[in-house]
Design a protein around this motif. Structure first.
Motif, PDB file in Angstrom:
ATOM      1  N   ARG A  95     -48.544 -31.506  41.337  1.00 35.21           N
ATOM      2  CA  ARG A  95     -47.557 -30.809  42.099  1.00 35.21           C
ATOM      3  C   ARG A  95     -47.554 -32.030  42.945  1.00 35.21           C
ATOM      4  NH1 ARG A  95     -48.484 -25.819  45.634  1.00 35.21           N
ATOM      5  NH2 ARG A  95     -49.722 -26.969  46.325  1.00 35.21           N
ATOM      6  N   ALA A  96     -48.743 -32.921  42.921  1.00 39.37           N
ATOM      7  CA  ALA A  96     -48.461 -33.764  44.240  1.00 39.37           C
ATOM      8  C   ALA A  96     -47.511 -34.801  43.387  1.00 39.37           C
ATOM      9  CB  ALA A  96     -49.820 -34.139  44.418  1.00 39.37           C
ATOM     10  N   TYR A  97     -47.136 -35.314  42.687  1.00 37.51           N
ATOM     11  CA  TYR A  97     -46.524 -35.927  41.710  1.00 37.51           C
ATOM     12  C   TYR A  97     -45.172 -35.502  42.114  1.00 37.51           C
ATOM     13  CZ  TYR A  97     -50.014 -37.566  37.975  1.00 37.51           C
ATOM     14  OH  TYR A  97     -51.050 -37.703  37.898  1.00 37.51           O
ATOM     15  N   ALA A  98     -44.919 -34.753  41.609  1.00 35.55           N
ATOM     16  CA  ALA A  98     -42.508 -34.206  42.140  1.00 35.55           C
ATOM     17  C   ALA A  98     -42.847 -33.024  42.204  1.00 35.55           C
ATOM     18  CB  ALA A  98     -42.068 -34.638  41.239  1.00 35.55           C
ATOM     19  N   PRO A  99     -42.317 -32.249  43.419  1.00 32.72           N
ATOM     20  CA  PRO A  99     -41.879 -30.914  43.131  1.00 32.72           C
ATOM     21  C   PRO A  99     -41.597 -30.396  42.515  1.00 32.72           C
ATOM     22  CG  PRO A  99     -40.243 -32.317  44.860  1.00 32.72           C
ATOM     23  CD  PRO A  99     -40.930 -33.036  43.543  1.00 32.72           C
ATOM     24  N   THR A 100     -41.645 -30.582  40.969  1.00 39.43           N
ATOM     25  CA  THR A 100     -41.392 -30.318  39.630  1.00 39.43           C
ATOM     26  C   THR A 100     -41.206 -28.622  39.613  1.00 39.43           C
ATOM     27  OG1 THR A 100     -41.365 -32.878  38.956  1.00 39.43           O
ATOM     28  CG2 THR A 100     -40.538 -30.906  37.317  1.00 39.43           C
ATOM     29  N   PRO A 101     -40.245 -27.875  38.964  1.00 41.62           N
ATOM     30  CA  PRO A 101     -40.910 -26.825  38.460  1.00 41.62           C
ATOM     31  C   PRO A 101     -41.819 -26.781  37.955  1.00 41.62           C
ATOM     32  CG  PRO A 101     -38.429 -27.411  38.679  1.00 41.62           C
ATOM     33  CD  PRO A 101     -38.394 -28.193  38.546  1.00 41.62           C
ATOM     34  N   ILE A 120     -36.135 -23.334  35.848  1.00 40.93           N
ATOM     35  CA  ILE A 120     -35.140 -24.500  36.079  1.00 40.93           C
ATOM     36  C   ILE A 120     -34.011 -24.157  36.275  1.00 40.93           C
ATOM     37  CG2 ILE A 120     -34.305 -26.756  35.049  1.00 40.93           C
ATOM     38  CD1 ILE A 120     -36.639 -26.512  33.772  1.00 40.93           C
ATOM     39  N   SER A 156     -45.305 -37.927  33.156  1.00 39.43           N
ATOM     40  CA  SER A 156     -43.981 -36.540  34.424  1.00 39.43           C
ATOM     41  C   SER A 156     -43.099 -37.548  34.816  1.00 39.43           C
ATOM     42  CB  SER A 156     -45.190 -36.649  35.904  1.00 39.43           C
ATOM     43  OG  SER A 156     -46.347 -36.639  35.422  1.00 39.43           O
ATOM     44  N   GLU A 157     -42.885 -39.015  34.764  1.00 33.93           N
ATOM     45  CA  GLU A 157     -41.415 -39.588  35.258  1.00 33.93           C
ATOM     46  C   GLU A 157     -40.579 -38.966  35.004  1.00 33.93           C
ATOM     47  OE1 GLU A 157     -41.578 -42.684  37.298  1.00 33.93           O
ATOM     48  OE2 GLU A 157     -40.101 -43.379  37.044  1.00 33.93           O
ATOM     49  N   GLY A 158     -39.582 -38.156  35.559  1.00 33.01           N
ATOM     50  CA  GLY A 158     -38.536 -38.238  34.742  1.00 33.01           C
ATOM     51  C   GLY A 158     -38.349 -36.514  34.199  1.00 33.01           C
ATOM     52  N   MET A 159     -39.396 -36.451  33.919  1.00 31.59           N
ATOM     53  CA  MET A 159     -39.752 -34.473  33.662  1.00 31.59           C
ATOM     54  C   MET A 159     -38.532 -33.605  33.658  1.00 31.59           C
ATOM     55  SD  MET A 159     -43.435 -33.780  34.451  1.00 31.59           S
ATOM     56  CE  MET A 159     -44.286 -33.381  36.220  1.00 31.59           C
ATOM     57  N   LEU A 160     -38.407 -32.827  33.306  1.00 33.90           N
ATOM     58  CA  LEU A 160     -37.768 -31.449  33.739  1.00 33.90           C
ATOM     59  C   LEU A 160     -38.228 -29.990  34.464  1.00 33.90           C
ATOM     60  CD1 LEU A 160     -34.648 -30.760  33.225  1.00 33.90           C
ATOM     61  CD2 LEU A 160     -35.115 -29.243  31.383  1.00 33.90           C
ATOM     62  N   GLU A 204     -52.463 -29.425  40.685  1.00 29.72           N
ATOM     63  CA  GLU A 204     -52.470 -30.403  41.963  1.00 29.72           C
ATOM     64  C   GLU A 204     -52.602 -31.200  41.889  1.00 29.72           C
ATOM     65  OE1 GLU A 204     -52.674 -29.086  44.907  1.00 29.72           O
ATOM     66  OE2 GLU A 204     -52.607 -27.051  44.585  1.00 29.72           O
ATOM     67  N   THR A 205     -52.802 -32.232  41.031  1.00 34.66           N
ATOM     68  CA  THR A 205     -52.247 -33.069  40.534  1.00 34.66           C
ATOM     69  C   THR A 205     -51.033 -33.998  39.950  1.00 34.66           C
ATOM     70  OG1 THR A 205     -54.789 -33.929  39.957  1.00 34.66           O
ATOM     71  CG2 THR A 205     -53.306 -35.932  39.355  1.00 34.66           C
TER      72      THR A 205
END
Ligand SMILES: Nc1nc2c(ncn2[C@@H]2O[C@H](COP(=O)(O)OP(=O)(O)O)[C@@H](O)[C@H]2O)c(=O)[nH]1
Ligand SMILES: [Mg+2]
Lengths: 180, 271
Positions: free
Chosen positions: A111-117, A170, A82-86, A108-109
């Motif tokens: 969503r907790a990493y980052a507020p990514t669309p 996005i 997920s690191e750096g995903m659009l 939920e998991t």
């Protein structure tokens, strides 16, 4: 060459591989097959299949689609991918309500990493037993603002629609972000 | 081989099962996040349990079980301080004030409550000391483990489900804006009310748990009930809106970023 990535996640057998395969220009690579063929010895420790697909946008830009491994044992990989995903897409199997809890959990998991669309896809809508989207939305406890789309993973047009909706989300986000 | 490890890998229920099947004698010492617990067994039966510095004197246990009054407890505290549990128990029985069953039942209930508490511990180092027995001044009981094991397995399943439902405690809660629901009309437990009073996008579930002194299982249980009732929803801390990750783009230029997304859109449309 510039690259961007989108992550496709969801419970086991939700249709992630099928989804990526429908639009990828390369064979969806399964890490499992590759490694076990080359190095029999490490087969045991790498029994996880990870897919990734590629869409060449133009001469300078490539979009990668990463499928996440289903087994919880490998969920540390989710964060790495997920690191750096659009953005990300959560695939849910519309005919297997017993996987909805797992789908919620994965959502939920992430969503907790980052507020990514993200968008959520109700897959296998071609099957007779598929749940209605309205019921699934409640069962999955989706935020009313989140796009929830019907999907048939082997139908290219359907997959394109899901990807496009994520990209529109996005874009809209970037526009509202710019104004702020 | 030394029996030691972490509850993350080997649960209390599994430990009880092992003690039961192997008819073990000794004391299981568990260092949880906030407390240390000791449970002693004799030939695979529960003999004694102690949690942290809780008052586990016979007088304290009888008081909690309402077998003696607060005043009687105070008197015993003051005047029978140096008397061991066995001696005090005998005295109370001989005086005809309590029966042996009263005393054993009270002890059993107390020990079971401790083991139940331990079922909610999901983390903690444990070791089994085969040379340590229940303290000699304590009244040992002899209780089968099967029922506790079954109860513990149910809890474990609950824990696994709750962890799936609420994987991260670093998220916050917010009241659902659903017209027509008034939280005051809902019957909530004291625990649930305490959590409700801290529901605010600024507080993560982990912070609420710390403030309300609930452990990881207990906070999830309460939040899950509130979620199911449609009273709260899980949001990012501070209700942070969706945002693009800074590293999602190979460029920091906003215009280029937008052009990039538009190019992808055009490409996908053309597939
Ligand atoms: N009918 C139908 N079957 C699908 C659909 N998507 C996937 N499948 C099937 O569901 C199974 C699991 O799909 P797969 O892509 O391997 O799931 P993954 O575990 O998420 O990668 C496969 O047999 C697919 O052919 C769909 O939209 N409709
Ligand atoms: Mg797959």
């Amino acid at each position: 060459m510039q690259t961007v990535k989108i992550v496709v996640t969801g419970p086991f057998s939700a249709g992630k591989t099928e989804f990526i395969r429908s639009v990828s220009e390369i064979d969806v690579v399964s890490t499992e097959r590759k490694i076990s063929a080359e190095a029999e010895k490490i087969k045991e420790s790498t029994t996880v299949a990870m897919d990734f697909g590629r869409i060449t946008v133009d001469a300078e830009l490539v979009l990668y689609l990463f499928g996440t491994p289903g087994q919880r044992r490998f969920d540390f990989m989710w964060e790495i991918l997920s690191e750096g995903m659009l953005g990300f897409i959560v695939m849910v199997d519309s005919v297997r309500p017993e996987t909805f809890r797992e789908a919620r959990s994965i959502l939920e998991t992430f969503r907790a990493y980052a507020p990514t669309p993200y968008v959520v896809a109700a897959n296998k809508q071609d099957l007779e037993d598929a749940w209605d989207l309205d019921d699934m939305r409640v069962a999955l406890r989706l935020d009313p603002n989140v796009k929830f789309l019907p999907c048939v993973a082997h139908d290219k047009e359907s997959v394109k629609k899901v990807l496009l909706e994520l990209l529109y989300t996005i874009l809209a986000e970037m526009e509202s972000g710019n104004k702020a | 081989m030394a029996l030691k490890g972490n509850l993350r890998d080997f649960s209390i229920t599994q430990l009880l099962n092992l003690v039961n099947l192997a008819c073990k004698t000794g004391t299981l010492v568990i260092e949880g996040p906030g407390d240390v617990a000791q449970i002693s067994f004799r030939e695979g039966k529960l003999a004694y349990a102690q949690l942290g510095h809780h008052d586990n004197t016979l007088a304290g246990i009888l008081r909690r079980n309402r077998k003696i009054s607060a005043r009687q407890y105070a008197i015993l505290q003051e005047r029978a301080q140096n008397m061991g549990d066995k001696e005090l128990g005998l005295l109370l029985i001989n005086a005809g004030y309590l029966t042996q069953t009263d005393i054993i039942d009270s002890l059993q209930q107390y020990f079971i409550a401790i083991v139940r508490q331990l079922f909610t511990w999901v983390e903690g180092f444990f070791h089994f000391d085969t040379n340590k027995f229940s303290p000699s001044d304590k009244i040992p009981i002899r209780m089968d483990l099967e029922n506790l094991i079954i109860e513990g397995s149910r809890q474990l399943r609950e824990w696994e489900q709750l962890q799936q439902e609420i994987p991260s405690l670093d998220m916050s809660l917010k009241f659902m804006d659903r017209p027509g629901t008034n939280i005051r009309n809902v019957n909530l437990s004291v625990e649930e009310w305490r959590v409700v009073s801290y529901v605010n996008p600024k507080n993560t579930m982990r912070q609420i748990a710390q403030t309300t002194k609930l452990n990881e299982l207990e906070i999830r249980r309460v939040v899950y009930a509130l979620l199911q009732a449609g009273l709260v929803e899980i949001i990012r801390p501070g209700n942070a809106p969706v945002a693009i990750q800074p590293r999602a783009f190979p460029t920091t230029d906003k215009k280029e970023q937008k052009s990039l997304v538009n190019r992808i859109i055009d490409r996908i449309r053309a597939i």
